[in-house]
Scaffold this motif. Structure first.
Motif, short mmCIF file in Angstrom:
data_model
loop_
_atom_site.label_atom_id
_atom_site.label_comp_id
_atom_site.label_asym_id
_atom_site.label_seq_id
_atom_site.Cartn_x
_atom_site.Cartn_y
_atom_site.Cartn_z
N MET A 19 0.82 -1.19 0.00
CA MET A 19 0.00 0.00 0.00
C MET A 19 0.86 1.25 0.00
SD MET A 19 -2.86 1.38 -0.15
CE MET A 19 -4.42 1.50 0.59
N SER A 20 1.94 1.27 0.82
CA SER A 20 2.77 2.46 0.88
C SER A 20 3.48 2.69 -0.45
CB SER A 20 3.77 2.37 2.03
OG SER A 20 4.66 1.30 1.82
N GLN A 21 3.82 1.62 -1.16
CA GLN A 21 4.45 1.78 -2.46
C GLN A 21 3.47 2.41 -3.44
OE1 GLN A 21 5.81 -1.75 -4.45
NE2 GLN A 21 6.90 -0.59 -6.00
N ALA A 22 2.21 2.00 -3.39
CA ALA A 22 1.19 2.58 -4.27
C ALA A 22 1.02 4.06 -3.97
CB ALA A 22 -0.13 1.84 -4.11
N LEU A 23 1.00 4.43 -2.68
CA LEU A 23 0.89 5.84 -2.32
C LEU A 23 2.11 6.63 -2.80
CD1 LEU A 23 -0.64 5.68 1.26
CD2 LEU A 23 -1.73 6.48 -0.82
N THR A 24 3.27 6.04 -2.68
CA THR A 24 4.50 6.71 -3.13
C THR A 24 4.45 6.95 -4.64
OG1 THR A 24 5.76 5.72 -1.34
CG2 THR A 24 7.02 6.53 -3.24
N LEU A 25 3.99 5.96 -5.38
CA LEU A 25 3.88 6.10 -6.83
C LEU A 25 2.78 7.07 -7.23
CD1 LEU A 25 4.32 2.36 -7.88
CD2 LEU A 25 5.98 4.21 -8.17
N ALA A 26 1.69 7.09 -6.46
CA ALA A 26 0.54 7.93 -6.79
C ALA A 26 0.76 9.40 -6.45
CB ALA A 26 -0.70 7.42 -6.07
N ARG A 27 1.58 9.69 -5.46
CA ARG A 27 1.73 11.06 -4.94
C ARG A 27 2.09 12.08 -6.02
NH1 ARG A 27 3.94 9.74 -0.61
NH2 ARG A 27 2.05 9.87 0.61
N PRO A 28 3.09 11.85 -6.88
CA PRO A 28 3.39 12.88 -7.89
C PRO A 28 2.25 13.11 -8.88
CG PRO A 28 4.93 11.01 -8.07
CD PRO A 28 4.04 10.75 -6.91
N TYR A 29 1.50 12.07 -9.19
CA TYR A 29 0.36 12.24 -10.10
C TYR A 29 -0.76 13.04 -9.42
CZ TYR A 29 2.67 8.81 -13.03
OH TYR A 29 3.58 8.16 -13.83
N ALA A 30 -0.98 12.77 -8.13
CA ALA A 30 -2.00 13.52 -7.39
C ALA A 30 -1.60 14.99 -7.31
CB ALA A 30 -2.18 12.94 -6.00
N ARG A 31 -0.33 15.25 -7.07
CA ARG A 31 0.14 16.65 -7.01
C ARG A 31 0.00 17.34 -8.36
NH1 ARG A 31 5.43 15.33 -3.40
NH2 ARG A 31 4.40 15.37 -1.37
N ALA A 32 0.29 16.60 -9.42
CA ALA A 32 0.15 17.18 -10.77
C ALA A 32 -1.31 17.48 -11.06
CB ALA A 32 0.72 16.22 -11.81
N ALA A 33 -2.20 16.55 -10.74
CA ALA A 33 -3.64 16.77 -10.96
C ALA A 33 -4.11 17.96 -10.13
CB ALA A 33 -4.43 15.52 -10.60
#
Length: 175
Positions: A1-15
């Motif tokens: 789960m933490s790896q998914a959050l780490t990968l998702a964070r830059p995309y969420a910030r960009a959005a």
């Protein structure tokens, strides 16, 4: 789960940056929530990993009606980078960033029985005073609390339930 959050964070910030620049937080929230719900469907999840699904088809499947070209491009970027499976995490992180930007605290009030509007408004007013921000309340019922309520507002948890008080009393007596 933490790896998914780490990968998702830059995309969420960009959005979030795209939504902020367009002044369209609500529209982006709706679009990301829709895409996350669709992507989380077990049948769709299997399809998203298929090499036979083109990026254009993925965008058509995941983009909400009325999505801007920027939103469609964002979903296409996720497809290009094979990150469509992260849509649930991206949507969640986006909502956290939005709440912070709009100075809103989201609180969940779980009580032993259904609370009336007056009681919820009193809790909301107390939380507004405590946090100095607007508060959105979501309520739930858990009869196992016996009485009282548990308020979960981000990093703060206030346990005013009878079950919690009994547990603290038991721990104090055991020591």
């Amino acid at each position: 789960m933490s790896q998914a959050l780490t990968l998702a964070r830059p995309y969420a910030r960009a959005a979030f940056a795209l939504a902020r620049d367009a002044g369209a937080y609500a529209h982006w929230s709706n679009a990301l929530a829709f895409a996350a719900r669709v992507a989380a469907d077990p049948q769709v999840a299997g399809l998203l990993g298929s090499p036979r699904l083109t990026h254009a088809d993925a965008v058509d499947l995941l983009a909400i009606d009325g999505a801007t070209q920027t939103m469609r491009d964002f979903v296409a970027l996720l497809a290009d980078n094979r990150r469509l499976s992260l849509l649930t995490e991206i949507a969640g992180l986006f909502e956290e960033l939005r709440a912070e930007a709009e100075r809103v605290v989201k609180a969940r009030v779980t009580s032993a029985s259904v609370l009336g509007n007056g009681e919820l408004e009193g809790i909301r007013a107390a939380l507004v005073k405590r946090f100095g921000r607007d508060v959105e309340i979501e309520s739930a019922v858990d009869a196992s609390l016996i009485g009282g309520a548990v308020i979960d507002a981000g990093d703060v948890v206030i346990d005013g339930s009878l079950k919690g008080k009994l547990g603290r009393l038991q721990a104090a007596l055991a020591n």
